[in-house]
Design a protein around this motif. Structure first.
Motif, short mmCIF file in Angstrom:
data_model
loop_
_atom_site.label_atom_id
_atom_site.label_comp_id
_atom_site.label_asym_id
_atom_site.label_seq_id
_atom_site.Cartn_x
_atom_site.Cartn_y
_atom_site.Cartn_z
N UNK A 117 0.82 -1.22 0.00
CA UNK A 117 0.00 0.00 0.00
C UNK A 117 0.85 1.27 0.00
N UNK A 118 2.13 1.15 0.36
CA UNK A 118 3.01 2.31 0.38
C UNK A 118 3.56 2.65 -1.00
N UNK A 119 3.46 1.71 -1.91
CA UNK A 119 3.88 1.97 -3.29
C UNK A 119 2.88 2.90 -3.96
N UNK A 120 3.30 3.49 -5.06
CA UNK A 120 2.41 4.35 -5.83
C UNK A 120 1.28 3.51 -6.42
N UNK A 121 0.22 4.18 -6.84
CA UNK A 121 -0.91 3.50 -7.46
C UNK A 121 -0.55 3.19 -8.91
N UNK A 122 0.35 2.23 -9.07
CA UNK A 122 0.90 1.86 -10.38
C UNK A 122 1.40 0.43 -10.27
N UNK A 123 1.65 -0.24 -11.40
CA UNK A 123 2.16 -1.61 -11.36
C UNK A 123 3.43 -1.73 -10.52
N UNK A 124 3.50 -2.76 -9.67
CA UNK A 124 4.61 -2.94 -8.74
C UNK A 124 5.44 -4.16 -9.14
N UNK B 282 -9.05 1.49 -3.46
CA UNK B 282 -9.64 1.43 -2.13
C UNK B 282 -9.00 0.36 -1.27
N UNK B 283 -8.54 -0.73 -1.87
CA UNK B 283 -7.78 -1.74 -1.13
C UNK B 283 -6.49 -1.12 -0.62
N UNK B 284 -5.86 -0.31 -1.46
CA UNK B 284 -4.62 0.38 -1.08
C UNK B 284 -4.88 1.29 0.13
N UNK C 92 12.75 0.98 -20.15
CA UNK C 92 11.37 0.53 -19.93
C UNK C 92 11.17 0.14 -18.46
N UNK C 93 12.16 -0.60 -17.93
CA UNK C 93 12.10 -1.00 -16.52
C UNK C 93 12.15 0.21 -15.61
N UNK C 94 12.97 1.18 -15.98
CA UNK C 94 13.11 2.40 -15.19
C UNK C 94 11.80 3.16 -15.09
N UNK C 95 11.07 3.24 -16.18
CA UNK C 95 9.80 3.96 -16.19
C UNK C 95 8.80 3.37 -15.21
N UNK C 96 8.83 2.05 -15.02
CA UNK C 96 7.90 1.41 -14.07
C UNK C 96 8.26 1.73 -12.62
N UNK C 97 9.52 2.13 -12.40
CA UNK C 97 9.97 2.39 -11.03
C UNK C 97 9.78 3.84 -10.60
N UNK C 98 9.72 4.75 -11.55
CA UNK C 98 9.67 6.19 -11.23
C UNK C 98 8.55 6.55 -10.26
N UNK C 99 7.29 6.09 -10.48
CA UNK C 99 6.21 6.47 -9.54
C UNK C 99 6.50 6.01 -8.11
N UNK C 100 7.13 4.84 -7.96
CA UNK C 100 7.40 4.31 -6.63
C UNK C 100 8.56 5.04 -5.96
N UNK C 101 9.54 5.45 -6.77
CA UNK C 101 10.64 6.25 -6.23
C UNK C 101 10.10 7.59 -5.73
N UNK C 102 9.21 8.17 -6.52
CA UNK C 102 8.59 9.46 -6.12
C UNK C 102 7.78 9.29 -4.83
N UNK C 103 7.08 8.17 -4.72
CA UNK C 103 6.24 7.91 -3.54
C UNK C 103 7.12 7.78 -2.29
N UNK C 104 8.26 7.16 -2.42
CA UNK C 104 9.15 6.98 -1.27
C UNK C 104 9.75 8.28 -0.78
N UNK C 105 9.73 9.30 -1.66
CA UNK C 105 10.33 10.59 -1.30
C UNK C 105 9.33 11.52 -0.61
N UNK C 106 8.06 11.12 -0.59
CA UNK C 106 7.02 11.99 0.02
C UNK C 106 7.14 11.98 1.53
#
Length: 427
Positions: A322-329, A370-372, A413-427
Motif C-alpha cells: 500500500x506504500x507503493x504508488x498506485x501503479x504496477x509494482x 480502495x484496497x490500497x 522501460x524497466x526504469x519507467x515502471x519504477x519512477x512512480x514508486x521512487x517518487x512515492x518513497x520521497x514523500x
C-alpha cells in the motif's frame, strides 16, 4: 398507452420468445434489465409454481453486467452432471448482486422450475438452511433422529419427486469450501450450483468478476443522482468514479449519499479526497444508515472480512504494497525490501493476498485504489503497531535498490515502471 404498459408488453414479448426456444443473448438480457426498471418486476411475471427464497436486490438498475449474466448462464448449462460455477472477486465488486440478478432473471424466465434455493455460506449453517428450505418450500421432512448430513442427503434424493426440472442452488459468500462441500447436491444434471466467493477456488467453471467500466460506473451514478447532474459535471463525475475505483459497492453507497443530502458531485469529490475510505458515505452506519436499506456492509467492513482471514505475514506484505504508488509494482522491487520475511515466507504471503483477490496473480502487481487505502489505514492499527518498520523499510528498500545501480539507461522501460514508486518513497 402508458410507457409502463408498453414496456410490460415488450417484456412479455421477449420472455415469450426465449421461453419457446430462443437463445438468451447479452442483447436480450440488456433489454430485460432496462425494462425491469420501468415495469418494476411485477409479481405477474413470477411463476407461482417455482419455490424460491431469493434475497432483495440492492440496486435501482443493474448496469454493465449483461455479458457476465450470459457467461454465467452458459457455464451453468454446460455440464451434463451437477454444474458448479463460482463467481470470484474482491469484496464490493458485486458478486452477490450478480448472483441475485441472475436468480431473479431466471426465476422469471422459468429456467429453474425445480426451485431456486439461496444459502448464506459465511455466517449460517448450510445444512440447516437446506432443511428449512426443503420443509418450507417442498414439504420434505426427513426423520428427526438422523444425523444432519443424512437429513440433507434425504432432501436431495426427494427433491425430484416433489419438483421436476432444473434446480439452482446458490451458496453466497463461501469462505471455506471444504466446509460446504459435503452438503453439495449429488451428481445429477438437475442441480446447478452457483457459488460467490472472495477465494480463488480454481473450479473448472469459475470466472473472476472485475470492476465496472467507466461508462457503466457513470450510468450507475446517473441512476442515483440523475442524468442532468452527472452530465453537467461529466469531468468531475469521471474523477469521482476513478477515485472510487469503479467499485459497484462504493458507487452505490456514494450515489445514495449524494441523493439523500442533495449535494453536488464536486462537493462529494472534495469530501472523499479529504477523508478517503473513512468518509461516512462509504459506510452503512451512523446518521445516514437508512440510505443503505439492503446493503449489509460498507466498503471498509467488506474489506475487513478478507483482512481477518490473512496471516500476520500477509497483512504486513499488504501494508507494504500500500506504500507503493498506485501503479504496477515489480516483484523484484518488493523482494529488495526487508520486512523480516525470507523468500518463501514472502511468496506465501503473496499467494494469500492473491487467493483472496486482493492483488492480481502475476507481476507487476496492482492494488485497487480502495484496497490500497484500506491497507494503509492498517499500518497504524493496534495489531500491526509493532511493525512501524514497514514505512522505514519501504524507503530504505527503494534507496538500496537505486544504489545497487539496478536502474540503468539500458533498462529504460524497466526504469519507467519504477519512477512512480521512487517518487512515492520521497514523500
Amino acid at each position: 398507452m402508458s410507457d409502463a404498459k408498453t414496456s410490460e408488453q415488450q417484456l412479455q414479448s421477449i420472455l415469450k420468445n426465449i421461453s419457446v426456444g430462443g437463445n438468451l443473448t447479452t442483447g436480450d438480457i440488456s433489454q430485460i434489465l432496462n425494462l425491469f426498471v420501468i415495469v418494476h418486476q411485477p409479481n405477474s411475471f413470477i411463476p407461482k409454481s417455482t419455490p424460491y427464497n431469493i434475497p432483495s436486490s440492492n440496486t435501482i438498475k443493474f448496469v454493465g453486467r449483461a455479458d457476465a449474466l450470459e457467461q454465467l448462464h452458459q457455464a451453468l448449462q454446460q455440464n451434463s452432471q451437477v454444474a458448479i460455477t463460482a463467481i470470484e472477486g474482491m469484496g464490493g465488486v458485486g458478486k452477490t448482486e450478480l448472483a441475485t440478478q441472475y436468480s431473479l432473471l431466471h426465476l422469471i424466465l422459468k429456467t429453474y422450475p425445480g426451485g431456486i434455493c439461496w444459502l448464506r455460506a459465511r455466517d449460517e449453517d448450510i445444512g440447516i438452511q437446506i432443511l428449512h428450505f426443503a420443509e418450507a418450500k417442498l414439504g420434505i421432512k426427513p426423520p428427526e433422529d438422523w444425523e444432519l448430513k443424512d437429513k440433507v442427503d434425504f432432501c436431495w434424493s426427494r427433491w425430484r419427486e416433489k419438483k421436476e426440472g432444473n434446480v439452482l442452488i446458490v451458496l453466497d459468500d463461501v469462505n471455506d469450501y471444504p466446509k460446504i462441500q459435503s452438503y453439495l447436491p449429488p451428481q445429477l444434471s438437475q442441480f446447478k450450483v452457483l457459488i460467490t466467493t472472495r477465494l480463488q477456488l480454481d473450479l473448472p467453471q469459475s470466472f473472476s468478476l472485475d470492476i465496472l467500466s467507466e461508462s457503466a460506473s457513470l450510468e450507475l451514478l446517473r441512476q442515483w443522482i440523475g442524468e442532468e447532474k452527472v452530465n453537467q459535471k461529466l469531468v468531475i463525475s469521471k474523477e469521482l468514479c476513478l477515485l472510487l475505483g469503479y467499485l459497484p459497492l462504493a458507487l452505490n453507497l456514494v450515489g445514495r449519499y449524494v441523493q439523500k443530502r442533495e449535494i453536488s458531485v464536486a462537493e462529494m469529490l472534495v469530501r472523499l479526497e479529504r477523508e478517503g475510505l473513512q468518509h461516512r458515505a462509504l459506510d452503512v452506519h451512523g446518521k445516514d444508515h437508512t440510505r443503505t436499506l439492503n446493503i449489509q456492509r460498507g466498503v471498509a467492513a467488506a474489506f475487513e472480512l478478507s483482512w481477518e482471514e490473512l496471516s500476520r505475514e500477509a497483512k504486513v506484505l499488504g501494508c507494504l504494497l500500500s506504500l507503493f504508488a498506485l501503479a504496477p509494482i515489480p516483484w523484484s522491487l518488493v523482494e529488495n525490501i526487508n520486512i523480516h520475511l525470507d523468500k518463501e515466507e514472502l511468496e506465501d504471503a503473496k499467494v494469500e493476498l492473491n487467493d483472496l483477490n486482493l492483488i492480481q496473480d502475476k507481476s507487476p502487481y496492482i492494488l485497487h485504489q480502495l484496497i490500497r487505502d484500506f491497507f494503509r489505514s492498517k499500518i497504524d492499527s493496534y495489531e500491526l503497531r509493532k511493525n512501524d518498520f514497514v514505512r522505514q523499510a519501504f524507503v530504505q528498500g527503494i534507496t538500496s535498490f537505486i544504489s545497487k545501480k539496478k536502474i540503468t539507461n539500458n533498462k529504460k522501460e524497466h526504469t519507467l515502471t519504477l519512477i512512480p514508486h521512487i517518487a512515492e518513497s520521497a514523500i
